[in-house]
Design an enzyme around this catalytic site. Structure first.
Site, mmCIF file in Angstrom:
data_model
loop_
_atom_site.group_PDB
_atom_site.id
_atom_site.type_symbol
_atom_site.label_atom_id
_atom_site.label_comp_id
_atom_site.label_asym_id
_atom_site.label_seq_id
_atom_site.Cartn_x
_atom_site.Cartn_y
_atom_site.Cartn_z
ATOM 1 N N HIS A 260 0.349 17.151 -14.724
ATOM 2 C CA HIS A 260 0.905 17.910 -13.602
ATOM 3 C C HIS A 260 -0.019 17.762 -12.408
ATOM 4 C CE1 HIS A 260 -2.219 20.581 -15.087
ATOM 5 N NE2 HIS A 260 -2.203 21.184 -13.913
ATOM 6 N N HIS B 165 -3.120 15.349 -13.430
ATOM 7 C CA HIS B 165 -4.156 15.559 -14.445
ATOM 8 C C HIS B 165 -3.551 16.220 -15.677
ATOM 9 C CE1 HIS B 165 -4.063 19.057 -11.751
ATOM 10 N NE2 HIS B 165 -4.507 19.807 -12.764
HETATM 11 C C1 OGA Z 1 -4.723 23.918 -14.768
HETATM 12 C C2 OGA Z 1 -5.424 22.738 -15.330
HETATM 13 C C3 OGA Z 1 -7.159 21.794 -16.680
HETATM 14 C C4 OGA Z 1 -8.296 22.206 -17.542
HETATM 15 O O1 OGA Z 1 -4.968 25.038 -15.268
HETATM 16 O O2 OGA Z 1 -3.955 23.735 -13.805
HETATM 17 O O3 OGA Z 1 -5.094 21.645 -14.934
HETATM 18 O O4 OGA Z 1 -9.247 21.432 -17.634
HETATM 19 N N1 OGA Z 1 -6.402 22.908 -16.237
HETATM 20 O O5 OGA Z 1 -8.245 23.275 -18.138
HETATM 21 NI NI NI Z 2 -4.027 21.806 -13.067
#
Ligand code: OGA
Ligand code: NI
Length: 331
Positions: free
Chosen positions: A217, A273
């Site tokens: 996302h 990511h």
């Molecule tokens: C989020 C996210 C990544 C992580 O909460 O939007 O991308 O490393 N978290 O926890």
């Molecule tokens: Ni995120």
């Protein structure tokens, strides 16, 4: 509404991953490994200003992601923040449920586990606690964890420190875009700019190669500033591959989010990511989303538009952007 918490499920000590968590083949970490031997940019805030602006610019342009060191947030404070979050998730399940949120009813703050909208969508292996931290008019201390008792003081202090770093980063990013340094913060609502805390808890997972903590996302924020615990798992997408953002003690993991992509008219891209989970260890992360207030109008900055760079994004309120993103409607 009854929600199955991942932490409670993981406590059964399952040998196999329940079907609703098994990702389709191409999404599985085992079939989409990260490129090895490449590290994400690490940027020290204590270097000369012109070099710093250039490094930030290149990281935003090429990765939409970078780690920041020498940012001035005391390591002890980061440690206290992490201990407070861990303490909350150690509470008995029924204590945590007193803080349960209810996103379908518009109550996003509190203790939550994302549920899917469609039957064929897979569930993420993560529970979270989400609340506003800034500005003070939006903060509802009554829904913050009451336990541990230090939660409020530590989080308020972390908010102050993160706000300072955010302001510095927004100035540097503005300058990297060739703008006056106050432009991005002003576009994000100035003193009404919002900081939201999301504590992610990824319990040990019986078959981590088949699951995802959070699925791929981009963040809706302008920027996201995250600190993880020492269990790796965050990966960022660049030029068709995943890259692991390895743990670096006390570094801030900075993401370019959707609002900077729009404001910069696509010069800087919101980073895609995801996060992976671990078989033995609990992974945690503390993400601070920096976002405009709902009524702010966000569109490409006029300073960045010319004949060679025509407008690529429509201008709309942040509320409208959120509505479209949550409902998977075109922007
Ligand atoms: C989020 C996210 C990544 C992580 O909460 O939007 O991308 O490393 N978290 O926890
Ligand atoms: Ni995120």
């Amino acid at each position: 509404m009854e929600v199955e918490r991942i932490q409670a499920l993981a406590a059964f000590g399952l040998d196999t991953l329940p079907a609703q968590f098994v990702r389709p083949s191409h999404e599985r970490p085992e079939n989409s490994p990260a490129v090895e031997g490449v590290t994400v940019p690490v940027i020290s805030l204590s270097q000369p200003h012109h070099a710093l602006i250039r490094e930030i610019h290149e990281a935003c342009r090429d990765w939409g992601f970078f780690l920041v060191t020498d940012h001035g947030i005391p390591p002890e404070l980061i440690g206290q923040l992490q201990e407070a979050g861990r303490e909350f998730f150690r509470l008995p399940q029924e204590e945590k449920e007193k803080y349960a949120n209810d996103p379908p009813k518009g109550n996003f703050e509190g203790y939550g586990t994302k549920m899917t909208k469609n039957h064929d969508e897979k569930v993420e292996w993560v529970d979270y606690f989400f609340h506003f931290m800034h500005p003070s008019g939006k903060v509802r201390h009554e829904i913050w964890p009451q336990h541990p008792p230090s939660y409020r003081e530590v989080t308020e202090e972390y908010n102050k420190e993160t706000l300072k770093v955010t302001e510095v980063l927004l100035e540097l990013i503005s300058e990297g875009l060739g703008l006056e340094k106050n432009v991005l913060k002003a576009s994000l609502g100035g003193d009404q700019m919002e900081l939201e805390m999301k504590i992610n808890l990824y319990p040990p997972c019986p078959q981590p190669q088949l699951a995802l903590g959070v699925e791929p996302h981009t963040d809706m924020s302008a920027v996201t500033i995250l600190v993880p615990n020492d269990v790796p798992g965050l990966q960022v997408w660049k030029d068709g591959n995943w890259f692991a953002a390895d743990y670096l003690p006390n570094a801030l993991f900075c993401h370019v989010g959707d609002q900077i992509e729009v404001l910069s008219n696509g010069k800087y891209k919101s980073v895609l990511h995801r996060s992976l989970v671990n078989k033995e260890k609990t992974r945690m992360s503390w993400a601070v989303f920096v976002a405009p207030p709902h009524e702010a109008l966000i569109g490409p900055l006029p300073e960045l538009i010319n004949d060679q760079n025509p407008v690529k994004y429509s201008t709309k309120t942040f509320a409208e952007f959120r509505h479209r993103k949550f409902n998977k409607l075109p922007q």
